[in-house]
Design an enzyme around this catalytic site. Sequence first.
Site: not given
Length: 200
Positions: A13, A84
Site C-alpha cells: 500500500h 498485516e
Amino acid sequence: MTERSPEIWLIRHGETEWSRTGRHTGRTDVPLTPLGERQAAALARHLGGRPFALVLTSPLGRARETCRLAGYAEIAEPTEDLREWDYGDYEGRTTAEIRSEVPGWSIWTGDVPRGESVEQVGIRARRVIARAGAAAGDVALFAHGHVLRILTACWLGLPPANGRLFALGTAAVSVLGCERESRVISVWNQDWHLVRQEHP
C-alpha cells in the site's frame, strides 16, 4: 517455446502517516496520506490495467484504497489472510520506543505481547500462496510490508522470520515466479514508477 509460469505480483500500500514515521501499523486502519494516494495513482499508470486471474487485498483501508486507485477494486477479493501482522501491545509504537524498554528488541526475533508470532503470520501467508497457486494465471496481492515480506520468505521455502532480509517500500511492486523447478524473486521492491511523486 517454454510456457511462462504464473507469477504473484506483490503491491504494498501507499504511504500512511504511521508508515512515514516508522510506527508499527498492524490492525489500526490508518488512511493513506496525500502522497500515498499519489503513489497509488502512479501504480495505476505503471500496471496499466494488466490482467490478473486473481486479485486479493487486505481488508484494511490503506490496502483497499491502494487497490482501488490502482484500478482493481471491481475484481479484488478481500482476505483476512493478508491483514498485516498483529503487533499486539506494540501497535502504533516505533522500534526505538520499544527498545527503550526492551533493549535489542526486533519484530523478527522478539516477543509480541498479545499479538501474533512470526510463525502465525507465516501460516496465513502460506494459505495465500496456496490460493494463488490454484489460480488460472497471474495473481496480484495488495497488502502490507511485513506480511508480504513473510510471504516472500515462505514462497522461497525459508523460515517466516527470514522476511527480515527483504526490505519493501511503500507502493513498491515485487514479482514472485519460477525458474524451471525453483521458486524465485523475479522483481523486488521496484519503485521507479514513484519518481516525482514526492512533489505533485
